[in-house]
Write an enzyme that holds these catalytic residues in place. Sequence first.
Site, PDB file in Angstrom:
ATOM      1  CB  SER A  11      -0.939  -0.039   1.210  1.00  0.00           C
ATOM      2  OG  SER A  11      -1.867   1.027   1.164  1.00  0.00           O
ATOM      3  CG  HIS A  38      -4.324  -0.838  -0.601  1.00  0.00           C
ATOM      4  ND1 HIS A  38      -4.119  -0.644   0.744  1.00  0.00           N
ATOM      5  CD2 HIS A  38      -4.759  -2.110  -0.726  1.00  0.00           C
ATOM      6  CE1 HIS A  38      -4.422  -1.743   1.408  1.00  0.00           C
ATOM      7  NE2 HIS A  38      -4.809  -2.649   0.534  1.00  0.00           N
ATOM      8  CG  ASP A 131      -5.603  -5.507   2.728  1.00  0.00           C
ATOM      9  OD1 ASP A 131      -6.057  -6.639   3.015  1.00  0.00           O
ATOM     10  OD2 ASP A 131      -5.662  -5.030   1.584  1.00  0.00           O
TER      11      ASP A 131
END
Length: 213
Positions: A11, A38, A131
Amino acid sequence: MSYRAIVIGGSSGSYTALSSVLGMLPADFSLPIIIVLHLHPTDSEGFAEHLGHETPLTVIEPCDKQMTQPGCVYTVPANYHMLLERDGSIALSVDKKVNWSRPSIDVLFESAACAWQAQLIAVLLSGANCDGMQGMLAVQQAGGYNIAQDPTSTKNPVMPQAAITAGAIDEVLSTQNIAKRLIDLAALEHCAPKPRSLASTRLLKLLPKDSRR
């Protein structure tokens, strides 16, 4: 039986690490690499094109049901979840966000672990949320091999540190050493069970074949 594929998640702050790792892999690298970063919902295929300038490998933004091929890099399309099937194909989903994200790293890692078990290598890079932690645990439980970027070398250490704290990581490495380790693991023969049918714990709505096009 050799490893079948590599999945990579990241990310905030992960692009530099990702491009560094991919840039150090040889043009004849033998495994497919499937990546979830992401992305903003409006990001276009320019991401795959831009990443393609950083590596000798072929970088592709896949269609639904596209088969993965050795030595190719597959980047998730913006605003889609990406899953992997036991036959080596990619499935795309527009189901709800997971961990506030679509695409979600956990969705990719969990589906790949379910399908490919100990034939899977997972790598978790820089990021500002958790995540990927559950996905790494799923890969670990299935017998796969987990690598985290050293949190001290990241722009945002929360993501790899969460997986490390959860006890889901086999090795913590710098970006340079991640690339070296992937080259070694890609050449390694090891015993592994045959992959099972996809049975992800997440119930996702899969797209009809080629619906993105």
